[in-house]
Design a protein around this motif. Structure first.
Motif, PDB file in Angstrom:
ATOM      1  N   LYS A  76       0.862  -1.177   0.000  1.00 22.26           N
ATOM      2  CA  LYS A  76       0.000   0.000   0.000  1.00 22.26           C
ATOM      3  C   LYS A  76       0.899   1.228   0.000  1.00 22.26           C
ATOM      4  O   LYS A  76       1.965   1.231   0.613  1.00 22.26           O
ATOM      5  CB  LYS A  76      -0.895  -0.014   1.264  1.00 22.26           C
ATOM      6  CG  LYS A  76      -1.807   1.190   1.407  1.00 22.26           C
ATOM      7  CD  LYS A  76      -2.782   1.015   2.592  1.00 22.26           C
ATOM      8  CE  LYS A  76      -2.103   0.990   3.936  1.00 22.26           C
ATOM      9  NZ  LYS A  76      -3.088   1.045   5.063  1.00 22.26           N
ATOM     10  N   VAL A  77       0.469   2.288  -0.693  1.00 18.41           N
ATOM     11  CA  VAL A  77       1.233   3.541  -0.699  1.00 18.41           C
ATOM     12  C   VAL A  77       0.312   4.705  -0.356  1.00 18.41           C
ATOM     13  O   VAL A  77      -0.893   4.669  -0.630  1.00 18.41           O
ATOM     14  CB  VAL A  77       1.923   3.808  -2.061  1.00 18.41           C
ATOM     15  CG1 VAL A  77       2.885   2.684  -2.413  1.00 18.41           C
ATOM     16  CG2 VAL A  77       0.909   4.023  -3.170  1.00 18.41           C
ATOM     17  N   SER A  78       0.897   5.728   0.241  1.00 20.39           N
ATOM     18  CA  SER A  78       0.113   6.927   0.576  1.00 20.39           C
ATOM     19  C   SER A  78      -0.142   7.795  -0.643  1.00 20.39           C
ATOM     20  O   SER A  78      -1.176   8.463  -0.748  1.00 20.39           O
ATOM     21  CB  SER A  78       0.849   7.744   1.647  1.00 20.39           C
ATOM     22  OG  SER A  78       2.121   8.182   1.162  1.00 20.39           O
ATOM     23  N   PRO A 138       7.436   5.188  -4.571  1.00 16.49           N
ATOM     24  CA  PRO A 138       7.038   5.038  -3.176  1.00 16.49           C
ATOM     25  C   PRO A 138       7.192   3.608  -2.692  1.00 16.49           C
ATOM     26  O   PRO A 138       7.376   3.366  -1.502  1.00 16.49           O
ATOM     27  CB  PRO A 138       5.569   5.477  -3.184  1.00 16.49           C
ATOM     28  CG  PRO A 138       5.112   5.290  -4.598  1.00 16.49           C
ATOM     29  CD  PRO A 138       6.303   5.578  -5.444  1.00 16.49           C
ATOM     30  N   ALA A 139       7.135   2.634  -3.634  1.00 15.86           N
ATOM     31  CA  ALA A 139       7.317   1.230  -3.261  1.00 15.86           C
ATOM     32  C   ALA A 139       7.881   0.470  -4.454  1.00 15.86           C
ATOM     33  O   ALA A 139       7.483   0.699  -5.596  1.00 15.86           O
ATOM     34  CB  ALA A 139       5.996   0.613  -2.820  1.00 15.86           C
ATOM     35  N   ARG A 140       8.806  -0.425  -4.160  1.00 18.99           N
ATOM     36  CA  ARG A 140       9.334  -1.321  -5.181  1.00 18.99           C
ATOM     37  C   ARG A 140       9.817  -2.615  -4.534  1.00 18.99           C
ATOM     38  O   ARG A 140      10.221  -2.639  -3.378  1.00 18.99           O
ATOM     39  CB  ARG A 140      10.450  -0.671  -6.000  1.00 18.99           C
ATOM     40  CG  ARG A 140      11.773  -0.571  -5.282  1.00 18.99           C
ATOM     41  CD  ARG A 140      12.900  -0.198  -6.239  1.00 18.99           C
ATOM     42  NE  ARG A 140      13.214   1.217  -6.255  1.00 18.99           N
ATOM     43  CZ  ARG A 140      14.049   1.776  -7.118  1.00 18.99           C
ATOM     44  NH1 ARG A 140      14.621   1.056  -8.050  1.00 18.99           N
ATOM     45  NH2 ARG A 140      14.289   3.065  -7.078  1.00 18.99           N
ATOM     46  N   ILE A 163       7.572  -2.129  -9.584  1.00 22.56           N
ATOM     47  CA  ILE A 163       7.389  -0.781  -9.050  1.00 22.56           C
ATOM     48  C   ILE A 163       5.920  -0.366  -9.027  1.00 22.56           C
ATOM     49  O   ILE A 163       5.104  -0.825  -9.827  1.00 22.56           O
ATOM     50  CB  ILE A 163       8.192   0.253  -9.864  1.00 22.56           C
ATOM     51  CG1 ILE A 163       7.760   0.254 -11.341  1.00 22.56           C
ATOM     52  CG2 ILE A 163       9.693  -0.012  -9.728  1.00 22.56           C
ATOM     53  CD1 ILE A 163       8.380   1.357 -12.186  1.00 22.56           C
ATOM     54  N   TRP A 164       5.633   0.521  -8.062  1.00 28.27           N
ATOM     55  CA  TRP A 164       4.374   1.282  -8.085  1.00 28.27           C
ATOM     56  C   TRP A 164       4.724   2.585  -8.789  1.00 28.27           C
ATOM     57  O   TRP A 164       5.322   3.493  -8.208  1.00 28.27           O
ATOM     58  CB  TRP A 164       3.858   1.529  -6.679  1.00 28.27           C
ATOM     59  CG  TRP A 164       2.432   2.028  -6.663  1.00 28.27           C
ATOM     60  CD1 TRP A 164       1.916   3.066  -7.386  1.00 28.27           C
ATOM     61  CD2 TRP A 164       1.335   1.501  -5.905  1.00 28.27           C
ATOM     62  NE1 TRP A 164       0.581   3.232  -7.133  1.00 28.27           N
ATOM     63  CE2 TRP A 164       0.184   2.273  -6.211  1.00 28.27           C
ATOM     64  CE3 TRP A 164       1.204   0.471  -4.978  1.00 28.27           C
ATOM     65  CZ2 TRP A 164      -1.062   2.045  -5.622  1.00 28.27           C
ATOM     66  CZ3 TRP A 164      -0.031   0.237  -4.412  1.00 28.27           C
ATOM     67  CH2 TRP A 164      -1.153   1.018  -4.730  1.00 28.27           C
ATOM     68  N   ALA A 198       8.055  13.009  -1.028  1.00 29.53           N
ATOM     69  CA  ALA A 198       7.889  12.182   0.170  1.00 29.53           C
ATOM     70  C   ALA A 198       6.697  11.261  -0.007  1.00 29.53           C
ATOM     71  O   ALA A 198       5.704  11.612  -0.664  1.00 29.53           O
ATOM     72  CB  ALA A 198       7.708  13.056   1.417  1.00 29.53           C
ATOM     73  N   ALA A 199       6.780  10.066   0.579  1.00 32.16           N
ATOM     74  CA  ALA A 199       5.675   9.113   0.547  1.00 32.16           C
ATOM     75  C   ALA A 199       5.886   8.086   1.643  1.00 32.16           C
ATOM     76  O   ALA A 199       7.004   7.882   2.135  1.00 32.16           O
ATOM     77  CB  ALA A 199       5.567   8.423  -0.811  1.00 32.16           C
ATOM     78  N   THR A 200       4.810   7.419   2.017  1.00 31.24           N
ATOM     79  CA  THR A 200       4.850   6.304   2.958  1.00 31.24           C
ATOM     80  C   THR A 200       4.323   5.067   2.246  1.00 31.24           C
ATOM     81  O   THR A 200       3.368   5.152   1.461  1.00 31.24           O
ATOM     82  CB  THR A 200       3.989   6.591   4.201  1.00 31.24           C
ATOM     83  OG1 THR A 200       4.472   7.781   4.829  1.00 31.24           O
ATOM     84  CG2 THR A 200       4.058   5.434   5.186  1.00 31.24           C
ATOM     85  N   ALA A 201       4.958   3.940   2.497  1.00 35.84           N
ATOM     86  CA  ALA A 201       4.519   2.666   1.922  1.00 35.84           C
ATOM     87  C   ALA A 201       4.461   1.611   3.009  1.00 35.84           C
ATOM     88  O   ALA A 201       5.169   1.699   4.022  1.00 35.84           O
ATOM     89  CB  ALA A 201       5.471   2.224   0.811  1.00 35.84           C
ATOM     90  N   TRP A 202       3.602   0.628   2.797  1.00 34.91           N
ATOM     91  CA  TRP A 202       3.484  -0.504   3.717  1.00 34.91           C
ATOM     92  C   TRP A 202       3.680  -1.778   2.901  1.00 34.91           C
ATOM     93  O   TRP A 202       3.069  -1.951   1.837  1.00 34.91           O
ATOM     94  CB  TRP A 202       2.114  -0.515   4.379  1.00 34.91           C
ATOM     95  CG  TRP A 202       1.841   0.643   5.281  1.00 34.91           C
ATOM     96  CD1 TRP A 202       1.941   0.672   6.636  1.00 34.91           C
ATOM     97  CD2 TRP A 202       1.397   1.959   4.903  1.00 34.91           C
ATOM     98  NE1 TRP A 202       1.600   1.917   7.130  1.00 34.91           N
ATOM     99  CE2 TRP A 202       1.259   2.730   6.083  1.00 34.91           C
ATOM    100  CE3 TRP A 202       1.102   2.560   3.669  1.00 34.91           C
ATOM    101  CZ2 TRP A 202       0.848   4.053   6.070  1.00 34.91           C
ATOM    102  CZ3 TRP A 202       0.702   3.887   3.649  1.00 34.91           C
ATOM    103  CH2 TRP A 202       0.567   4.613   4.845  1.00 34.91           C
TER     104      TRP A 202
END
Length: 246
Positions: free
Chosen positions: A98-100, A117-119, A158-159, A229-233
């Motif tokens: 999940k990404v913000s 944000p995520a990979r 990647i996202w 900036a970003a947050t990922a889970w």
């Protein structure tokens, strides 16, 4: 900008060299985040010595399940698990994340936009017999400087921001790394997404041949090129035979 790109390229080389791929693999599959007591349990930092700001990773609980939360803020670093897996005819990689948000300046085709944000990073064993002279020379130089072997080709799931879902493109810094957009855009930001990929089929499409052994799988949330900036889970990352999902 040119200076920053040069520093990034050097830092990436140093970080991968520091990942000691000549060592003994910890396991045949990444340790699940849901079962960890510490991020040091089967996972190693992937940090870039010449990039001052590192992304932050920590274990958190989401919907009664332990996951890894990554926060990138004009930063770059990751976590990587050392493996030794022969893919065979088919091998499935499955995870949820999940990404913000995505990055406004993100663009997988350009160095200035090479942030995600995520990979999920899948590194393969280096096949020296198929490498050209300059590739062998580069790797010999890295081994002389850092005392370690670099991995070979890599797939980056990647996202993406602009890259359409399902698209494959060479990384703008290194053609031996191919970026695969498995999610794209901000429409699904804030929602858990489950992804399943056939690593063997993806490698064949990216590099035109069957894959060698997998030597590492990593996660990375970075924002050092775009300055955003970003947050990922990240949920558990699984390697599965086709029979295991039937």
């Amino acid at each position: 900008m040119t200076s920053k790109r040069f520093r990034y390229s050097c830092a990436l080389t140093a970080a991968l060299a520091a990942f000691a791929l000549t060592g003994v693999a910890d396991s045949l599959a990444p340790k699940p985040f849901s079962a960890l007591t510490s991020l040091n349990d089967g996972w190693e930092p992937l940090e870039f010595p010449k990039i001052d700001r590192h992304s932050e990773y920590r274990l958190v609980t989401e919907d009664d399940t332990q996951v890894v939360m990554a926060q990138a803020d004009n930063s770059a670093s990751g976590l990587i698990a050392r493996l030794s897996v022969t893919p065979g005819e088919q091998l499935l990689l499955r995870w949820r994340w999940k990404v913000s948000n995505v990055y406004e300046g993100g663009n997988a085709r350009e160095k200035a936009g090479d942030d995600y944000p995520a990979r999920i990073y899948v590194a393969f064993e280096f096949e020296e017999e198929q490498a050209g002279f300059f590739e062998r020379l580069k790797r010999g130089t890295v081994k002389a400087l850092f005392g370690e072997e670099l991995p070979g080709n890599a797939l980056n799931y990647i996202w993406a921001n602009q890259l359409p879902e399902g698209e494959f493109v060479a990384n703008p810094y290194a053609e031996e790394t191919v970026m695969v957009a498995v999610n794209s855009g901000a429409d699904m930001a804030g929602l858990w997404m489950t992804v399943e990929r056939d690593i063997v089929a993806d490698y064949r499409r990216a590099f035109g041949q069957a894959p060698p052994a997998i030597v590492g799988i990593g996660i990375m949330s970075d924002a050092d090129n775009t300055g955003e900036a970003a947050t990922a889970w990240y949920g558990d990352i699984e390697l599965l035979s086709p029979a295991a999902v039937q």
